[in-house]
Design an enzyme around this catalytic site. Structure first.
Site, PDB file in Angstrom:
ATOM      1  N   GLU A  38     -12.423  -1.881  12.281  1.00 56.58           N
ATOM      2  CA  GLU A  38     -12.409  -1.149  11.009  1.00 56.58           C
ATOM      3  C   GLU A  38     -13.561  -1.551  10.089  1.00 56.58           C
ATOM      4  O   GLU A  38     -14.281  -0.699   9.578  1.00 56.58           O
ATOM      5  CB  GLU A  38     -11.073  -1.372  10.303  1.00 56.58           C
ATOM      6  CG  GLU A  38     -11.029  -0.757   8.913  1.00 56.58           C
ATOM      7  CD  GLU A  38      -9.708  -0.963   8.191  1.00 56.58           C
ATOM      8  OE1 GLU A  38      -8.780  -1.567   8.761  1.00 56.58           O
ATOM      9  OE2 GLU A  38      -9.607  -0.500   7.040  1.00 56.58           O
ATOM     10  N   ASP A  43      -8.516  -8.875   3.836  1.00 56.46           N
ATOM     11  CA  ASP A  43      -8.273  -7.764   4.768  1.00 56.46           C
ATOM     12  C   ASP A  43      -9.299  -7.666   5.889  1.00 56.46           C
ATOM     13  O   ASP A  43     -10.133  -6.760   5.861  1.00 56.46           O
ATOM     14  CB  ASP A  43      -8.251  -6.443   3.980  1.00 56.46           C
ATOM     15  CG  ASP A  43      -7.664  -5.303   4.792  1.00 56.46           C
ATOM     16  OD1 ASP A  43      -7.268  -5.535   5.937  1.00 56.46           O
ATOM     17  OD2 ASP A  43      -7.616  -4.182   4.263  1.00 56.46           O
ATOM     18  N   GLU A  76       0.826  -1.212   0.000  1.00 51.85           N
ATOM     19  CA  GLU A  76       0.000   0.000   0.000  1.00 51.85           C
ATOM     20  C   GLU A  76       0.861   1.265   0.000  1.00 51.85           C
ATOM     21  O   GLU A  76       0.613   2.210   0.747  1.00 51.85           O
ATOM     22  CB  GLU A  76      -0.960  -0.013   1.204  1.00 51.85           C
ATOM     23  CG  GLU A  76      -1.904  -1.203   1.176  1.00 51.85           C
ATOM     24  CD  GLU A  76      -2.983  -1.188   2.254  1.00 51.85           C
ATOM     25  OE1 GLU A  76      -2.727  -0.655   3.343  1.00 51.85           O
ATOM     26  OE2 GLU A  76      -4.078  -1.713   1.986  1.00 51.85           O
TER      27      GLU A  76
HETATM   28  C1  GCV Z   1      -2.283   0.426   8.465  1.00 51.37           C
HETATM   29  C2  GCV Z   1      -6.020  -1.976   5.641  1.00 51.37           C
HETATM   30  C3  GCV Z   1      -6.363  -0.684   6.345  1.00 51.37           C
HETATM   31  C4  GCV Z   1      -5.181   0.254   6.407  1.00 51.37           C
HETATM   32  C5  GCV Z   1      -4.007  -0.499   7.087  1.00 51.37           C
HETATM   33  C6  GCV Z   1      -3.721  -1.760   6.287  1.00 51.37           C
HETATM   34  C7  GCV Z   1      -2.633  -2.609   6.933  1.00 51.37           C
HETATM   35  O1  GCV Z   1      -5.802  -1.750   4.289  1.00 51.37           O
HETATM   36  O2  GCV Z   1      -7.443  -0.085   5.694  1.00 51.37           O
HETATM   37  O3  GCV Z   1      -5.540   1.382   7.139  1.00 51.37           O
HETATM   38  O4  GCV Z   1      -2.871   0.320   7.187  1.00 51.37           O
HETATM   39  O5  GCV Z   1      -4.880  -2.551   6.219  1.00 51.37           O
HETATM   40  O6  GCV Z   1      -2.977  -3.595   7.558  1.00 51.37           O
HETATM   41  O7  GCV Z   1      -1.473  -2.301   6.785  1.00 51.37           O
END
Ligand code: GCV
Length: 679
Positions: free
Chosen positions: A390, A362, A283
């Site tokens: 989340e 995720d 990411e």
């Molecule tokens: C810390 C998901 C979340 C992100 C997070 C990522 C991860 O994509 O939306 O906020 O980033 O996981 O686990 O690194």
């Protein structure tokens, strides 16, 4: 100013349950420098206000250290000797776990459990995604308890995770809250905490430098007294970003020297520092791929730097190309971790651990197990969960996720050649070093009055710790404990009502959310509330492919992405067949026609409608049931949950109607019960 919520660990209640008790240590001498022993002594005298005797014969509870008695240094045993209770363990840390077990049993009025209690997993960790300006990525309970100023960022999840520059001291120094938190964690067996977000930005990058190490040490010192090791997330490109180097290439000697110096500095201040957590090549975060190196090279370089100090490198397997083209039907994000890491099995150093999210995508409401579990045979691994809700309702909607974690931790991978093919149990068998395995989860607390915004979300923090300690303890047993401890002073009908709401809440949330494991129908980026096509034409590889005939991702070997072939032969053939695929994840694995009939005689489309109506109705029931506990529990807790339930009902309504309408429009099939589905 409010009084800090005592959660499941109310010293007044414990004191009342133990008012005739007194403690003593045997041997009585203070072990030089044993921080846990000093903390325990202080907790007995100051926190519990109970006597600590010099003469063990005069105490009702004796904490007796007996090095080498058990195979495991964290294991303990409670036993009866005459009228005394003896807590035995090899180390003071083990005695501390025994101490909290006794407290729990006393408050619950339970019979003394005299069996040897040993943790299922050696590493039981919480990863905070806190940032140095006090905000928390994916935090839903106010600002960070570690960083930031009291007047800043009350509701930090503003959707922009760039850390803002702040001047001066980045630490909050709220010792009272940190001590209370550390005690809560120790009471459920957590032994490792990482302080900062894995997306490491701004001053977060510099936490490993002398400028901030005293601040980190203040926190580490508190945690040490509770047997918790402190870790930091690092930015993999630190040599370039803060080291003045031209490169962060792991084979470059200057880069290696940079990291060796970083480690020397950290350990000179925090001698028992746990190690690093790393998100690399994921990411947008930097990583070894930028230099043509693989993840084993990237991780082992850090492993080598920290090895002389006995530290660990926790390397996340959440690596995928976040720039997928939705037109491309061949690429499957679910395969990414497997493709990246299977070729590296056996290449990671003894002090490097691969931390893998429980599912291949995720932290969704329902996913099958990440297929790397069981496939990797020579790699230290940790399973990662997200306590912070989340995708599970932002700690507004009640959602007892321990149900989900238990399932993922006891998943049968069906590898015949493993002694125990269940996901949690196989970690030790497939590790290079069985002491370097375990569980990690993103934390869910903040400066919220109740730690977790919705007070019922405390059950997830409690449950996570208890489940880490004993992977076999059922979510129902854990919940029973939590309700008894937290609502000790309420009548049994009240406790039953609370139990029922929390116990069914994970299913309820799943029912009104994205259907049957499809995931990602949430509002993009914020991840609360529905947006059925919000991620459908995006770059994140999270599609549901609904069309007029059906919905779901074909991940079969025969006609789909082939993801199913990544499991053991037995599990692959079960999942390849729509009829033998568990309904809970059927749309994750198959593109299913709306008129497909499941074994219960219902079509897919009717199942979607029914679940969504049911989910909403359950929230309506929760509101009625919750009203009956008014006046029977703490008013502030009552009001906070009532407020959350109102918001949850509005959320469930949107989910119900948007999902049902979407599928009605897509399929043209009416509800066979004739309920209102909007056109
Ligand atoms: C810390 C998901 C979340 C992100 C997070 C990522 C991860 O994509 O939306 O906020 O980033 O996981 O686990 O690194």
């Amino acid at each position: 100013m409010y009084e800090l919520d005592k959660a499941w660990l109310d010293n007044r209640i414990i004191h009342a349950a133990m008012k005739n008790d007194s403690f003593a240590f045997a041997p009585a001498d203070i072990d030089g420098g044993d921080a846990i022993r000093l903390q325990l002594q202080s907790d007995i005298i100051n926190w519990l206000q109970l006597p600590l005797m010099a003469d063990a014969k005069k105490a009702t509870v004796v904490l007796e250290k007996s090095a080498g008695k058990f195979d495991n240094d964290e294991a303990f045993q409670l036993s009866k000797k005459g009228s005394q209770v003896i807590i035995t363990g090899n180390t003071t840390k083990a005695l501390m776990y025994g101490f909290y077990e006794l407290l729990r049993e006393k408050v619950m009025d339970a019979k003394l459990n005299t069996s040897l209690q040993s943790p299922s997993q050696p590493l039981r960790m919480i990863d905070h995604w806190d940032q140095t300006d006090g905000s928390i990525e994916r935090g839903y309970a106010g600002a960070s308890i570690f960083f930031g100023k009291p007047d800043k960022l009350d509701n930090p999840d503003v959707g922009n995770f760039d850390v803002k520059h702040i001047n001066g001291d980045i630490f909050r120094h709220d010792r009272t809250r940190m001590i209370a938190y550390a005690r809560m964690l120790a009471s459920v067996g957590i032994n490792a905490v990482s302080l900062n977000n894995v997306n490491v930005r701004e001053q977060g990058i510099e936490l490993i430098t002398p400028k901030y190490l005293d601040g980190v040490d203040e926190i580490a010192t508190i945690f040490r007294g509770f047997g918790i090791k402190t870790f930091l997330a690092i930015n993999w490109a630190s040599p370039k970003l803060i080291g003045g180097l031209e490169t962060s290439d792991p084979v470059d000697p200057q880069v290696q020297e940079f990291w060796a110096n970083v480690c020397d500095n950290i350990y000179s201040v925090i001698p028992d520092f746990g190690g690093f957590v790393v998100k690399a090549d994921s990411e947008g975060e930097p990583g070894p791929y930028q230099y043509g190196r693989d993840h084993a090279q990237g991780a082992n370089m850090l492993g080598q730097a920290i090895k002389p100090h006995g530290g660990l490198v926790i390397w996340r397997a959440f690596v995928y190309n976040a720039h997928q083209d939705w037109r491309d039907r061949k690429t499957d994000r679910a395969k990414a971790a497997y493709n990246n890491f299977v070729p590296l099995d056996g290449h990671f150093a003894d002090n490097v651990i691969l931390q893998m999210k429980f599912g291949p995508i995720d932290f969704q409401t329902a996913e099958p197990l990440q297929p790397l579990f069981g496939k990797l045979r020579h790699t230290n691994q940790m399973m990662e969960f997200e306590i912070s809700a989340e995708y599970l309702g932002h700690q507004i909607d009640v959602n007892y996720a321990v149900k989900q974690w238990y399932k993922m931790l006891n998943y049968d991978t069906k590898y015949d050649d493993l002694k125990d093919p269940h996901s949690g149990a196989l970690l030790k068998e497939t590790a290079v070093n069985p002491a370097h395995t375990g569980m990690a989860a993103v934390g869910n607390v903040g400066m919220s009055e109740h730690w977790t915004n919705n007070p019922l979300a405390q059950a997830n923090l409690y449950g996570y710790g208890r489940l880490c300690w004993n992977n076999q303890e059922t979510p129902e047993d854990i919940l029973h404990e939590w309700v008894e401890l937290t609502f000790k002073q309420s009548d049994s009908k009240t406790k039953d009502t609370i139990f029922d709401i929390v116990d069914t809440s994970n299913d309820t949330y799943k029912d009104y959310c994205a259907p049957l494991g499809i995931g990602f129908m949430v509002v993009p980026h914020y991840h609360y509330g529905p947006s059925v096509n919000g991620y459908e034409y995006d770059r994140w590889g999270t599609y549901h492919f609904a069309d007029r005939n059906g919905v779901g991702v074909d991940r079969t070997m025969a006609t789909g992405s082939g993801f199913i072939g990544m499991y053991s032969d037995k599990l692959s053939s079960e999942y390849e067949n729509l009829e033998t695929t568990p309904k809970s994840v059927v749309l994750f694995l198959h593109h299913v026609p709306y008129d497909h009939v499941f074994s219960d005689g219902k079509t897919l489309i009717q199942t979607i409608y029914d679940l969504h109506f049911k989910g909403y109705e359950n929230v309506e029931k929760y509101i009625e049931e919750w009203a009956t506990v008014s006046g029977k529990i703490d008013d502030r807790v009552y009001e906070a949950v009532s407020d959350c339930l109102k918001k949850q009902l509005a959320n469930a309504l949107e989910w119900r109607d948007q999902v049902n309408t979407y599928f009605y429009r897509m399929s043209g099939v009416p509800d066979d019960q004739g309920r209102l589905i909007y056109e």
